[in-house]
Design a protein around this motif. Sequence first.
Motif, PDB file in Angstrom:
ATOM      1  N   ALA A  93     -28.870 -90.927  -8.474  1.00  0.00           N
ATOM      2  CA  ALA A  93     -27.896 -92.083  -9.054  1.00  0.00           C
ATOM      3  C   ALA A  93     -28.697 -92.729  -9.881  1.00  0.00           C
ATOM      4  O   ALA A  93     -28.194 -93.125 -11.093  1.00  0.00           O
ATOM      5  CB  ALA A  93     -27.300 -92.855  -7.944  1.00  0.00           C
ATOM      6  N   ARG A  96     -29.687 -91.074 -13.264  1.00  0.00           N
ATOM      7  CA  ARG A  96     -28.409 -90.866 -14.106  1.00  0.00           C
ATOM      8  C   ARG A  96     -27.911 -91.987 -14.554  1.00  0.00           C
ATOM      9  O   ARG A  96     -26.852 -92.107 -15.252  1.00  0.00           O
ATOM     10  CB  ARG A  96     -27.597 -90.026 -13.410  1.00  0.00           C
ATOM     11  CG  ARG A  96     -28.277 -88.455 -12.991  1.00  0.00           C
ATOM     12  CD  ARG A  96     -26.991 -87.790 -12.342  1.00  0.00           C
ATOM     13  NE  ARG A  96     -27.436 -86.106 -12.348  1.00  0.00           N
ATOM     14  CZ  ARG A  96     -26.810 -85.188 -11.991  1.00  0.00           C
ATOM     15  NH1 ARG A  96     -25.409 -85.483 -12.047  1.00  0.00           N
ATOM     16  NH2 ARG A  96     -27.001 -83.961 -12.183  1.00  0.00           N
ATOM     17  N   GLN A  98     -26.508 -94.307 -12.610  1.00  0.00           N
ATOM     18  CA  GLN A  98     -25.076 -94.540 -11.878  1.00  0.00           C
ATOM     19  C   GLN A  98     -25.303 -95.618 -10.973  1.00  0.00           C
ATOM     20  O   GLN A  98     -26.578 -95.978 -10.641  1.00  0.00           O
ATOM     21  CB  GLN A  98     -24.814 -93.190 -11.480  1.00  0.00           C
ATOM     22  CG  GLN A  98     -24.313 -92.202 -12.415  1.00  0.00           C
ATOM     23  CD  GLN A  98     -24.254 -90.840 -11.592  1.00  0.00           C
ATOM     24  OE1 GLN A  98     -24.815 -90.752 -10.739  1.00  0.00           O
ATOM     25  NE2 GLN A  98     -23.580 -89.998 -12.283  1.00  0.00           N
ATOM     26  N   PRO A  99     -24.427 -96.454 -10.540  1.00  0.00           N
ATOM     27  CA  PRO A  99     -24.499 -97.172  -9.307  1.00  0.00           C
ATOM     28  C   PRO A  99     -25.171 -96.409  -8.285  1.00  0.00           C
ATOM     29  O   PRO A  99     -24.798 -95.484  -7.883  1.00  0.00           O
ATOM     30  CB  PRO A  99     -23.009 -97.749  -8.962  1.00  0.00           C
ATOM     31  CG  PRO A  99     -22.222 -97.419 -10.451  1.00  0.00           C
ATOM     32  CD  PRO A  99     -23.029 -96.172 -10.807  1.00  0.00           C
ATOM     33  N   ARG A 176     -33.722 -97.942  -9.983  1.00  0.00           N
ATOM     34  CA  ARG A 176     -32.271 -98.511 -10.268  1.00  0.00           C
ATOM     35  C   ARG A 176     -32.726 -99.578 -11.308  1.00  0.00           C
ATOM     36  O   ARG A 176     -31.697 -99.614 -12.494  1.00  0.00           O
ATOM     37  CB  ARG A 176     -31.967 -99.160  -8.952  1.00  0.00           C
ATOM     38  CG  ARG A 176     -30.501-100.061  -9.431  1.00  0.00           C
ATOM     39  CD  ARG A 176     -30.374-100.657  -8.077  1.00  0.00           C
ATOM     40  NE  ARG A 176     -30.954-101.717  -7.738  1.00  0.00           N
ATOM     41  CZ  ARG A 176     -31.079-103.116  -8.203  1.00  0.00           C
ATOM     42  NH1 ARG A 176     -30.114-103.196  -8.950  1.00  0.00           N
ATOM     43  NH2 ARG A 176     -31.872-104.079  -7.816  1.00  0.00           N
ATOM     44  N   GLN A 180     -30.874 -99.379 -15.217  1.00  0.00           N
ATOM     45  CA  GLN A 180     -29.800-100.445 -15.440  1.00  0.00           C
ATOM     46  C   GLN A 180     -30.260-100.983 -16.941  1.00  0.00           C
ATOM     47  O   GLN A 180     -29.432-101.310 -17.701  1.00  0.00           O
ATOM     48  CB  GLN A 180     -29.949-101.261 -14.555  1.00  0.00           C
ATOM     49  CG  GLN A 180     -28.745-101.016 -13.332  1.00  0.00           C
ATOM     50  CD  GLN A 180     -28.706-102.266 -12.026  1.00  0.00           C
ATOM     51  OE1 GLN A 180     -29.366-103.027 -12.176  1.00  0.00           O
ATOM     52  NE2 GLN A 180     -27.951-102.048 -11.338  1.00  0.00           N
TER      53      GLN A 180
END
Length: 282
Positions: A93, A96, A98-99, A176, A180
């Motif tokens: 995730a 990519r 994504q959350p 993450r 982001q």
Amino acid sequence: MQVASSNAANITQAAISDATRILTERSIDLNQVGEAEARTIMSEEHKALGYRPPHGSLASAAQAAAAKHPQTDAHIDLDALKKAALDDAARIAAERGQPPPTESITAGINLDAVGEEEARKLMSAEHKALGYRPPPGSLAADAQAAAAKHPAGAVNGLPKPDPEALKQAAILDAARIAAQRGQVGNADVNVKTVTKDEAKELMSEEHKILGFRPPPDSLAAQAQSEVDKRDSQPMTKDIAAEIFSEEHKRLGHQPPSGTLASTAQSLADKNEQDDGGRTMQE
């Protein structure tokens, strides 16, 4: 001459992603995975992602391993299988952009169990992975805030997370944050077009994040192997054409002057001319 490729912007994120994959796979011995365990991993990772785990996921690796020894029954703890699947779902995730899954490993580190020692380890590991101090909202920053309230950790007798769990959580959270912040687009690095300097940087980054030399199946090792192979043989038209095609596909346009693709073509032309001259002399 400065040689560049379309891999350059992806080196850091690719190192984070591949280091996380290695740590996740090491948490489950794939030699001990049979069909039942592979199904559990696939089901849990599918559920966490919301779509079928892609090629390169722990679930797909487990299925490939189970095909070699389907009847293996090592009695791997169900919670360990679920945790590994969830860790890998969080990695994919983040890669990519994504959350993260609702129950990602970062949520799995109970901050009530974290004291000053654990908070320092999280901060160090996440700082290493990111290359800069983890910002507010990061797992490391949250852990420091929690540890300030209970420096000894282990509130209400909660077991402290082990060092490997802390390291993997930090790396996943770094992935993450990097995703982001849009530090990179696609985290893929094409080993066919990686330059010598990029392979060296990738090895350094992945070594730094893992804390040990990347193993033979790592992206860093594959990139270094490709560079070594390229150095050990003369550049031919066919090899140059393959590099050019891969770069063109990734960039979406013709590789400009100064890139690995154009350099490879020039070298192949020179080698062909040199070979032609030697043939005429003979």
